[in-house]
Scaffold this motif. Sequence first.
Motif, mmCIF file in Angstrom:
data_model
loop_
_atom_site.group_PDB
_atom_site.id
_atom_site.type_symbol
_atom_site.label_atom_id
_atom_site.label_comp_id
_atom_site.label_asym_id
_atom_site.label_seq_id
_atom_site.Cartn_x
_atom_site.Cartn_y
_atom_site.Cartn_z
ATOM 1 N N ASN A 64 0.817 -1.217 0.000
ATOM 2 C CA ASN A 64 0.000 0.000 0.000
ATOM 3 C C ASN A 64 0.851 1.268 0.000
ATOM 4 N N SER A 65 1.971 1.218 0.713
ATOM 5 C CA SER A 65 2.831 2.405 0.776
ATOM 6 C C SER A 65 3.403 2.747 -0.592
ATOM 7 N N VAL A 66 3.726 1.720 -1.399
ATOM 8 C CA VAL A 66 4.242 1.951 -2.752
ATOM 9 C C VAL A 66 3.122 2.426 -3.673
ATOM 10 N N LEU A 67 1.934 1.865 -3.517
ATOM 11 C CA LEU A 67 0.799 2.299 -4.331
ATOM 12 C C LEU A 67 0.514 3.787 -4.124
ATOM 13 N N LYS A 68 0.592 4.235 -2.874
ATOM 14 C CA LYS A 68 0.309 5.635 -2.573
ATOM 15 C C LYS A 68 1.315 6.581 -3.209
ATOM 16 N N LEU A 69 2.534 6.114 -3.394
ATOM 17 C CA LEU A 69 3.576 6.955 -3.976
ATOM 18 C C LEU A 69 3.529 6.991 -5.503
ATOM 19 N N SER A 70 2.899 6.011 -6.087
ATOM 20 C CA SER A 70 2.907 5.887 -7.551
ATOM 21 C C SER A 70 2.120 7.010 -8.218
ATOM 22 N N ASP A 71 2.570 7.401 -9.411
ATOM 23 C CA ASP A 71 1.901 8.467 -10.150
ATOM 24 C C ASP A 71 0.631 7.977 -10.837
ATOM 25 N N HIS A 72 0.651 6.727 -11.283
ATOM 26 C CA HIS A 72 -0.505 6.145 -11.961
ATOM 27 C C HIS A 72 -0.697 4.709 -11.476
ATOM 28 N N LEU A 73 -1.964 4.285 -11.395
ATOM 29 C CA LEU A 73 -2.294 2.889 -11.133
ATOM 30 C C LEU A 73 -2.938 2.344 -12.396
ATOM 31 N N ALA A 74 -2.554 1.162 -12.803
ATOM 32 C CA ALA A 74 -3.081 0.591 -14.039
ATOM 33 C C ALA A 74 -3.364 -0.893 -13.854
ATOM 34 N N LYS A 75 -4.380 -1.375 -14.553
ATOM 35 C CA LYS A 75 -4.739 -2.790 -14.450
ATOM 36 C C LYS A 75 -4.850 -3.407 -15.837
ATOM 37 N N LEU A 76 -4.815 -4.716 -15.867
ATOM 38 C CA LEU A 76 -5.061 -5.463 -17.089
ATOM 39 C C LEU A 76 -6.500 -5.964 -17.055
ATOM 40 N N PRO A 77 -7.229 -5.835 -18.161
ATOM 41 C CA PRO A 77 -8.607 -6.338 -18.187
ATOM 42 C C PRO A 77 -8.635 -7.849 -17.964
ATOM 43 N N MET A 78 -9.579 -8.312 -17.153
ATOM 44 C CA MET A 78 -9.711 -9.733 -16.851
ATOM 45 C C MET A 78 -11.135 -10.172 -17.175
ATOM 46 N N TYR A 79 -11.265 -11.222 -18.005
ATOM 47 C CA TYR A 79 -12.591 -11.688 -18.408
ATOM 48 C C TYR A 79 -12.889 -13.115 -17.953
ATOM 49 N N GLY A 80 -11.893 -13.806 -17.438
ATOM 50 C CA GLY A 80 -12.115 -15.175 -16.990
ATOM 51 C C GLY A 80 -12.521 -15.240 -15.534
ATOM 52 N N ASP A 81 -12.623 -16.456 -15.022
ATOM 53 C CA ASP A 81 -13.016 -16.658 -13.630
ATOM 54 C C ASP A 81 -11.845 -16.492 -12.673
ATOM 55 N N ILE A 82 -10.629 -16.706 -13.165
ATOM 56 C CA ILE A 82 -9.448 -16.551 -12.321
ATOM 57 C C ILE A 82 -9.121 -15.069 -12.220
ATOM 58 N N ALA A 83 -8.841 -14.616 -10.996
ATOM 59 C CA ALA A 83 -8.769 -13.175 -10.732
ATOM 60 C C ALA A 83 -7.470 -12.513 -11.151
ATOM 61 N N SER A 84 -6.434 -13.290 -11.415
ATOM 62 C CA SER A 84 -5.150 -12.642 -11.693
ATOM 63 C C SER A 84 -4.289 -13.499 -12.607
ATOM 64 N N LEU A 85 -3.311 -12.840 -13.234
ATOM 65 C CA LEU A 85 -2.329 -13.523 -14.070
ATOM 66 C C LEU A 85 -1.077 -13.818 -13.257
ATOM 67 N N ASN A 86 -0.296 -14.771 -13.727
ATOM 68 C CA ASN A 86 1.051 -14.954 -13.186
ATOM 69 C C ASN A 86 1.805 -13.650 -13.366
ATOM 70 N N VAL A 87 2.585 -13.256 -12.357
ATOM 71 C CA VAL A 87 3.228 -11.943 -12.383
ATOM 72 C C VAL A 87 4.189 -11.787 -13.561
ATOM 73 N N SER A 88 4.871 -12.846 -13.950
ATOM 74 C CA SER A 88 5.799 -12.721 -15.077
ATOM 75 C C SER A 88 5.046 -12.547 -16.398
ATOM 76 N N VAL A 89 3.871 -13.190 -16.509
ATOM 77 C CA VAL A 89 3.042 -13.026 -17.706
ATOM 78 C C VAL A 89 2.487 -11.603 -17.764
ATOM 79 N N ALA A 90 1.960 -11.133 -16.630
ATOM 80 C CA ALA A 90 1.420 -9.774 -16.569
ATOM 81 C C ALA A 90 2.495 -8.745 -16.901
#
Length: 244
Positions: A205-231
């Motif tokens: 959270n401390s790093v998120l607060k310092l960041s200039d922009h927050l960005a996400k990848l669109p997700m359409y499947g049932d699994i909530a997240s991608l492997n971090v290296s893939v993302a």
Amino acid sequence: MKNESQIFGIRAVIEAINSGKTIDKLFVQKGLQGDIAKELMALVKSNGIGFSHVPVEKLNRLTRKNHQGVVAQTSPIEFYNLENLVLKVIESGETPLFLILDQLSDVRNFGAIIRTAECTGVHGIIIQKKGGAPVSEDTVKTSAGAIFKIPICKVDHIKDAIFYLQASGVYVVAATEKAADPIYDINLTIPIAIVMGSEGKGISNSVLKLSDHLAKLPMYGDIASLNVSVACGVLLYETIRQRL
């Protein structure tokens, strides 16, 4: 005594630290006593080196040599100074592209990210000294040797690195599912540093607060997240697409 990336013996480890060798992991036998052991631990603490107290059986599995209760694993690479690297990139006239890994813990993900970063022209990867995946032989193997071709900086605190990058005109983009905007709506043609979080907790959270922009990848499947290296690969190639 030294065996490839492993150093064992109290005096040998002391000499390695004093010579500036980067210690990735340090294992110290539980209950280790003696003046030399005290000298070692004082040196370890003054240099901010992370260590683990382990049973002697753990050390015996790491090496069959006379380890004297201490085994250290060293980095196969030399780390870059962040300030010098940022200045070099800016002076080159290229648009800076950095990657910040916030407490990434899996060695194979780390290696895969390094490989993709090298392929996409990332100028440097920033990791924290404590808490993250080590630069080990497994990292080298998974990166397919890319680790020897891309600068990696180890910093005391990710937040301080972010402050320095921002002061140098580099915008910090944090990849998180908490973001409202998809990565495709973020301008990645400017000098940027992309932050990727740990496999389990994501970006702190401390790093998120310092960041200039927050960005996400669109997700359409049932699994909530991608492997971090893939993302990370998706984010870096979107950066390249925008900059072409």
